[in-house]
Design a protein around this motif. Sequence first.
Motif, PDB file in Angstrom:
ATOM      1  N   ARG A   1     -13.361  95.247 -34.635  1.00  0.00           N
ATOM      2  CA  ARG A   1     -14.263  95.375 -35.794  1.00  0.00           C
ATOM      3  C   ARG A   1     -14.407  96.835 -36.228  1.00  0.00           C
ATOM      4  O   ARG A   1     -14.389  97.155 -37.400  1.00  0.00           O
ATOM      5  CB  ARG A   1     -15.665  94.848 -35.450  1.00  0.00           C
ATOM      6  CG  ARG A   1     -15.787  93.344 -35.316  1.00  0.00           C
ATOM      7  CD  ARG A   1     -17.263  92.923 -35.184  1.00  0.00           C
ATOM      8  NE  ARG A   1     -17.403  91.522 -34.855  1.00  0.00           N
ATOM      9  CZ  ARG A   1     -17.670  91.054 -33.636  1.00  0.00           C
ATOM     10  NH1 ARG A   1     -17.848  91.899 -32.624  1.00  0.00           N
ATOM     11  NH2 ARG A   1     -17.767  89.767 -33.417  1.00  0.00           N
TER      12      ARG A   1
ATOM     13  N   LYS B   1     -22.182  84.147 -28.519  1.00  0.00           N
ATOM     14  CA  LYS B   1     -22.359  83.007 -29.416  1.00  0.00           C
ATOM     15  C   LYS B   1     -21.819  81.747 -28.739  1.00  0.00           C
ATOM     16  O   LYS B   1     -20.731  81.771 -28.156  1.00  0.00           O
ATOM     17  CB  LYS B   1     -21.593  83.291 -30.708  1.00  0.00           C
ATOM     18  CG  LYS B   1     -21.687  82.258 -31.781  1.00  0.00           C
ATOM     19  CD  LYS B   1     -20.583  81.248 -31.812  1.00  0.00           C
ATOM     20  CE  LYS B   1     -19.212  81.803 -31.992  1.00  0.00           C
ATOM     21  NZ  LYS B   1     -18.165  80.738 -32.003  1.00  0.00           N
TER      22      LYS B   1
ATOM     23  N   ASP C   1     -24.610  90.310 -25.812  1.00  0.00           N
ATOM     24  CA  ASP C   1     -24.962  89.110 -26.582  1.00  0.00           C
ATOM     25  C   ASP C   1     -23.740  88.204 -26.649  1.00  0.00           C
ATOM     26  O   ASP C   1     -22.627  88.622 -26.301  1.00  0.00           O
ATOM     27  CB  ASP C   1     -25.497  89.458 -27.982  1.00  0.00           C
ATOM     28  CG  ASP C   1     -24.544  90.330 -28.782  1.00  0.00           C
ATOM     29  OD1 ASP C   1     -23.324  90.108 -28.691  1.00  0.00           O
ATOM     30  OD2 ASP C   1     -25.018  91.233 -29.485  1.00  0.00           O
TER      31      ASP C   1
ATOM     32  N   ARG D   1     -29.170  87.041 -27.120  1.00  0.00           N
ATOM     33  CA  ARG D   1     -29.071  88.513 -27.033  1.00  0.00           C
ATOM     34  C   ARG D   1     -29.918  89.042 -25.888  1.00  0.00           C
ATOM     35  O   ARG D   1     -31.071  88.643 -25.723  1.00  0.00           O
ATOM     36  CB  ARG D   1     -29.586  89.148 -28.326  1.00  0.00           C
ATOM     37  CG  ARG D   1     -28.858  88.700 -29.569  1.00  0.00           C
ATOM     38  CD  ARG D   1     -29.511  89.311 -30.803  1.00  0.00           C
ATOM     39  NE  ARG D   1     -28.879  88.820 -32.022  1.00  0.00           N
ATOM     40  CZ  ARG D   1     -27.778  89.331 -32.553  1.00  0.00           C
ATOM     41  NH1 ARG D   1     -27.186  90.365 -31.994  1.00  0.00           N
ATOM     42  NH2 ARG D   1     -27.275  88.814 -33.659  1.00  0.00           N
TER      43      ARG D   1
ATOM     44  N   GLY E   1     -25.211  95.009 -32.834  1.00  0.00           N
ATOM     45  CA  GLY E   1     -24.732  94.157 -33.927  1.00  0.00           C
ATOM     46  C   GLY E   1     -25.776  93.907 -34.994  1.00  0.00           C
ATOM     47  O   GLY E   1     -26.541  94.803 -35.361  1.00  0.00           O
ATOM     48  N   SER E   2     -25.840  92.656 -35.474  1.00  0.00           N
ATOM     49  CA  SER E   2     -26.692  92.354 -36.635  1.00  0.00           C
ATOM     50  C   SER E   2     -28.185  92.412 -36.303  1.00  0.00           C
ATOM     51  O   SER E   2     -29.013  92.428 -37.213  1.00  0.00           O
ATOM     52  CB  SER E   2     -26.330  90.985 -37.217  1.00  0.00           C
ATOM     53  OG  SER E   2     -26.698  89.951 -36.335  1.00  0.00           O
TER      54      SER E   2
ATOM     55  N   GLU F   1     -24.154  77.893 -34.833  1.00  0.00           N
ATOM     56  CA  GLU F   1     -23.813  78.903 -33.847  1.00  0.00           C
ATOM     57  C   GLU F   1     -25.121  79.302 -33.188  1.00  0.00           C
ATOM     58  O   GLU F   1     -26.109  79.595 -33.874  1.00  0.00           O
ATOM     59  CB  GLU F   1     -23.175  80.119 -34.524  1.00  0.00           C
ATOM     60  CG  GLU F   1     -21.881  79.742 -35.252  1.00  0.00           C
ATOM     61  CD  GLU F   1     -21.123  80.945 -35.775  1.00  0.00           C
ATOM     62  OE1 GLU F   1     -21.756  81.997 -36.004  1.00  0.00           O
ATOM     63  OE2 GLU F   1     -19.907  80.813 -35.967  1.00  0.00           O
TER      64      GLU F   1
ATOM     65  N   ASP G   1     -13.883  87.480 -27.896  1.00  0.00           N
ATOM     66  CA  ASP G   1     -14.026  87.290 -29.349  1.00  0.00           C
ATOM     67  C   ASP G   1     -15.444  86.850 -29.698  1.00  0.00           C
ATOM     68  O   ASP G   1     -15.886  87.029 -30.834  1.00  0.00           O
ATOM     69  CB  ASP G   1     -13.062  86.198 -29.849  1.00  0.00           C
ATOM     70  CG  ASP G   1     -11.699  86.748 -30.240  1.00  0.00           C
ATOM     71  OD1 ASP G   1     -11.423  87.927 -29.962  1.00  0.00           O
ATOM     72  OD2 ASP G   1     -10.914  85.979 -30.830  1.00  0.00           O
ATOM     73  N   THR G   2     -16.140  86.224 -28.753  1.00  0.00           N
ATOM     74  CA  THR G   2     -17.435  85.612 -29.058  1.00  0.00           C
ATOM     75  C   THR G   2     -18.598  86.208 -28.253  1.00  0.00           C
ATOM     76  O   THR G   2     -19.728  85.748 -28.380  1.00  0.00           O
ATOM     77  CB  THR G   2     -17.391  84.088 -28.805  1.00  0.00           C
ATOM     78  OG1 THR G   2     -17.107  83.857 -27.418  1.00  0.00           O
ATOM     79  CG2 THR G   2     -16.346  83.410 -29.652  1.00  0.00           C
ATOM     80  N   CYS G   3     -18.281  87.188 -27.408  1.00  0.00           N
ATOM     81  CA  CYS G   3     -19.327  87.867 -26.621  1.00  0.00           C
ATOM     82  C   CYS G   3     -19.265  89.363 -26.929  1.00  0.00           C
ATOM     83  O   CYS G   3     -18.204  89.889 -27.239  1.00  0.00           O
ATOM     84  CB  CYS G   3     -19.077  87.742 -25.121  1.00  0.00           C
ATOM     85  SG  CYS G   3     -19.026  86.058 -24.484  1.00  0.00           S
ATOM     86  N   ARG G   4     -20.404  90.030 -26.776  1.00  0.00           N
ATOM     87  CA  ARG G   4     -20.387  91.495 -26.798  1.00  0.00           C
ATOM     88  C   ARG G   4     -20.545  91.929 -25.343  1.00  0.00           C
ATOM     89  O   ARG G   4     -21.515  91.560 -24.682  1.00  0.00           O
ATOM     90  CB  ARG G   4     -21.526  92.005 -27.676  1.00  0.00           C
ATOM     91  CG  ARG G   4     -21.323  93.355 -28.221  1.00  0.00           C
ATOM     92  CD  ARG G   4     -22.307  93.692 -29.344  1.00  0.00           C
ATOM     93  NE  ARG G   4     -21.712  93.590 -30.664  1.00  0.00           N
ATOM     94  CZ  ARG G   4     -22.181  92.840 -31.637  1.00  0.00           C
ATOM     95  NH1 ARG G   4     -23.243  92.096 -31.471  1.00  0.00           N
ATOM     96  NH2 ARG G   4     -21.574  92.820 -32.807  1.00  0.00           N
TER      97      ARG G   4
END
Length: 231
Positions: free
Chosen positions: A210, A171, A169, A89, A94-95, A85, A191-194
């Motif tokens: 989430r 993925k 961000d 960003r 997030g993380s 993946e 589902d895969t972007c912020r």
Amino acid sequence: MRVYEGKAKRIVPLDEGKVIMEFKDDATAFNGGKKGEFKGKGSLNAQISAVLFRVLEERGVKTHFIGVAGDNRLIVERLRMYPLEVVVRNVVAGSLKKRLPLAEGTELAEPIVELYYKDDDLGDPMINRYHAKALGISEGEIDEMERIALKVNEILKEYFASRGVVLVDFKLEFGKNGRGEIVLGDEISPDTCRLWDARTKGSLDKDVFRFDRGDLMEAYGELYRRLVGDS
Ligand code: C5P
């Protein structure tokens, strides 16, 4: 015929090096620790992915996208996927907050690219180029994925901004096609972007699910309307 089923999509082989990517209504987060189902989410994600793949293709990015085959189905080129993946960003969220002492919402001077190894049992750990090499993925392949990921970022950041949305961000996943080219695969969706509303900074993405930030389908629907409406 072998059908591969993941957490959010089903892959059904077609002939001539093509597959159907069917988007499910299931939602999962925290490595499957939180589950839900949202009627219509699969269709919205498929249609949003189609819009974004078209935008990228028009601007010279090679993707697996071939066409739309129904509400929640895309026809795509069959790829041999890398077990990676690639996260890009622009804004701290997030993380990244667990890695750097920067507050949520801080704009990064330059985009950060991260690699993760796709493995549920290991919890999708972040890896570096040395780890990738140990997995048989060369420096050249990583360079090419990073180059494409940064180009996708430039294109989509501007595209979303023109629709009042901040690309925080996202993925990406890559694969090799039959001609040995590295091509952008998988999906590009909320589902895969912020994605944040530029004015309110409210979430228009999976963070709604989430962190229980409201009605997921309302957020995804709002994002879709912004993408397909006149800008
Ligand atoms: O959780 P984290 O901040 O690392 O996620 C960065 C971006 O990558 C987010 O937009 C998230 O939706 C996406 N992501 C994803 N699939 C994963 C992990 C992250 O789409 N397995």
